[in-house]
Design a protein around this motif. Structure first.
Motif, PDB file in Angstrom:
ATOM      1  N   LEU A  38       0.800  -1.225   0.000  1.00  0.00           N
ATOM      2  CA  LEU A  38       0.000   0.000   0.000  1.00  0.00           C
ATOM      3  C   LEU A  38       0.835   1.278   0.000  1.00  0.00           C
ATOM      4  O   LEU A  38       0.433   2.269  -0.605  1.00  0.00           O
ATOM      5  N   GLY A  39       1.970   1.261   0.689  1.00  0.00           N
ATOM      6  CA  GLY A  39       2.714   2.505   0.826  1.00  0.00           C
ATOM      7  C   GLY A  39       4.167   2.459   0.410  1.00  0.00           C
ATOM      8  O   GLY A  39       4.830   3.491   0.389  1.00  0.00           O
ATOM      9  N   GLY A  40       4.703   1.289   0.143  1.00  0.00           N
ATOM     10  CA  GLY A  40       6.090   1.190  -0.256  1.00  0.00           C
ATOM     11  C   GLY A  40       7.081   1.179   0.897  1.00  0.00           C
ATOM     12  O   GLY A  40       8.250   0.885   0.697  1.00  0.00           O
ATOM     13  N   GLN A  41       6.636   1.522   2.089  1.00  0.00           N
ATOM     14  CA  GLN A  41       7.491   1.514   3.277  1.00  0.00           C
ATOM     15  C   GLN A  41       6.681   1.008   4.457  1.00  0.00           C
ATOM     16  O   GLN A  41       5.452   0.999   4.429  1.00  0.00           O
ATOM     17  N   ILE A  42       7.395   0.617   5.496  1.00  0.00           N
ATOM     18  CA  ILE A  42       6.728   0.203   6.726  1.00  0.00           C
ATOM     19  C   ILE A  42       6.337   1.468   7.473  1.00  0.00           C
ATOM     20  O   ILE A  42       7.176   2.333   7.729  1.00  0.00           O
ATOM     21  N   GLY A  43       5.056   1.596   7.795  1.00  0.00           N
ATOM     22  CA  GLY A  43       4.573   2.814   8.423  1.00  0.00           C
ATOM     23  C   GLY A  43       3.530   2.559   9.488  1.00  0.00           C
ATOM     24  O   GLY A  43       3.585   1.562  10.221  1.00  0.00           O
ATOM     25  N   LEU A  44       2.564   3.442   9.529  1.00  0.00           N
ATOM     26  CA  LEU A  44       1.550   3.430  10.570  1.00  0.00           C
ATOM     27  C   LEU A  44       0.684   2.169  10.543  1.00  0.00           C
ATOM     28  O   LEU A  44       0.316   1.650  11.596  1.00  0.00           O
ATOM     29  N   HIS A 109      12.667   3.624  14.491  1.00  0.00           N
ATOM     30  CA  HIS A 109      11.522   4.340  13.912  1.00  0.00           C
ATOM     31  C   HIS A 109      10.178   3.777  14.379  1.00  0.00           C
ATOM     32  O   HIS A 109       9.173   4.480  14.355  1.00  0.00           O
ATOM     33  N   HIS A 110      10.169   2.525  14.791  1.00  0.00           N
ATOM     34  CA  HIS A 110       8.918   1.889  15.211  1.00  0.00           C
ATOM     35  C   HIS A 110       8.949   1.507  16.687  1.00  0.00           C
ATOM     36  O   HIS A 110       8.207   0.631  17.129  1.00  0.00           O
ATOM     37  N   SER A 111       9.809   2.184  17.437  1.00  0.00           N
ATOM     38  CA  SER A 111       9.950   1.871  18.868  1.00  0.00           C
ATOM     39  C   SER A 111       8.688   2.190  19.660  1.00  0.00           C
ATOM     40  O   SER A 111       8.381   1.494  20.627  1.00  0.00           O
ATOM     41  N   ILE A 116       4.409   0.272  23.124  1.00  0.00           N
ATOM     42  CA  ILE A 116       2.968   0.199  23.418  1.00  0.00           C
ATOM     43  C   ILE A 116       2.475  -1.239  23.330  1.00  0.00           C
ATOM     44  O   ILE A 116       1.750  -1.722  24.203  1.00  0.00           O
ATOM     45  N   GLY A 117       2.849  -1.950  22.271  1.00  0.00           N
ATOM     46  CA  GLY A 117       2.429  -3.339  22.119  1.00  0.00           C
ATOM     47  C   GLY A 117       2.945  -4.216  23.243  1.00  0.00           C
ATOM     48  O   GLY A 117       2.210  -5.055  23.779  1.00  0.00           O
ATOM     49  N   TYR A 118       4.190  -4.018  23.621  1.00  0.00           N
ATOM     50  CA  TYR A 118       4.800  -4.809  24.692  1.00  0.00           C
ATOM     51  C   TYR A 118       4.126  -4.518  26.028  1.00  0.00           C
ATOM     52  O   TYR A 118       3.773  -5.441  26.773  1.00  0.00           O
ATOM     53  N   LEU A 119       3.928  -3.238  26.336  1.00  0.00           N
ATOM     54  CA  LEU A 119       3.277  -2.879  27.603  1.00  0.00           C
ATOM     55  C   LEU A 119       1.838  -3.384  27.672  1.00  0.00           C
ATOM     56  O   LEU A 119       1.394  -3.867  28.721  1.00  0.00           O
ATOM     57  N   LEU A 120       1.108  -3.279  26.575  1.00  0.00           N
ATOM     58  CA  LEU A 120      -0.266  -3.799  26.557  1.00  0.00           C
ATOM     59  C   LEU A 120      -0.281  -5.309  26.756  1.00  0.00           C
ATOM     60  O   LEU A 120      -1.119  -5.831  27.499  1.00  0.00           O
ATOM     61  N   ALA A 121       0.613  -6.013  26.091  1.00  0.00           N
ATOM     62  CA  ALA A 121       0.672  -7.469  26.247  1.00  0.00           C
ATOM     63  C   ALA A 121       0.983  -7.835  27.695  1.00  0.00           C
ATOM     64  O   ALA A 121       0.327  -8.712  28.279  1.00  0.00           O
ATOM     65  N   LEU A 122       1.957  -7.175  28.285  1.00  0.00           N
ATOM     66  CA  LEU A 122       2.306  -7.471  29.674  1.00  0.00           C
ATOM     67  C   LEU A 122       1.168  -7.110  30.625  1.00  0.00           C
ATOM     68  O   LEU A 122       0.890  -7.848  31.575  1.00  0.00           O
TER      69      LEU A 122
END
Length: 149
Positions: A38-44, A109-111, A116-122
């Protein structure tokens, strides 16, 4: 505080850690591929999918495999960005960056999504442990007794 007689969303997880790890890899790579198309790069799109994936895996895993899902988010992102750095480094870094630099750039760039994903999982795993302990305490104390809040 008394717990409901029926099982709650916090108690429903029944999938093995190995299955959740495999599903996590597959879905993270799918999200990355979709974002690239969709965008050519890893993004949102990847970031949002990654956060939701971490949350879903923590809800779906069986309690005996909490550790596996608890350590999975950083490994999952590292593996995804390593594969991207090896195949399409320009999607996560500058085209002239080497393998290690591309991985570091992608992770930095995606830290926010990783944190957020790590904290939510924990957090989900902690809530699931607490609900399980309360449920077991309630079961041991008998059906007519209530736990103190």
């Amino acid at each position: 505080m008394s717990l409901p007689a029926s099982r709650t969303v916090w108690e429903e997880g029944h999938e093995s850690g190995r299955e959740m790890a495999a599903l996590g890899v597959a879905l993270a790579l799918t999200a990355a591929a979709l974002d690239l198309v969709l965008g050519g790069q890893i993004g949102l799109l990847f970031d949002l999918a990654f956060v939701l994936l971490c949350l879903a895996l923590a809800l779906a895993v069986h309690p005996r495999d909490f550790f596996t899902v608890g350590v999975l988010p950083p490994i999952l992102m590292l593996a995804t960005f390593t594969l991207l750095a090896m195949t399409r480094s320009e999607s996560i870094a500058r085209a002239e960056d080497g393998l290690v630099q591309a991985i570091v750039s992608g992770l930095s760039h995606h830290s926010l999504a990783l944190v957020i994903g790590y904290l939510l999982a924990l957090a989900v795993l902690v809530v699931r442990v607490r609900v399980r302990v309360q449920r077991e305490s309630l079961t041991r104390s008998g059906p007519g007794r209530r736990l103190r809040a």
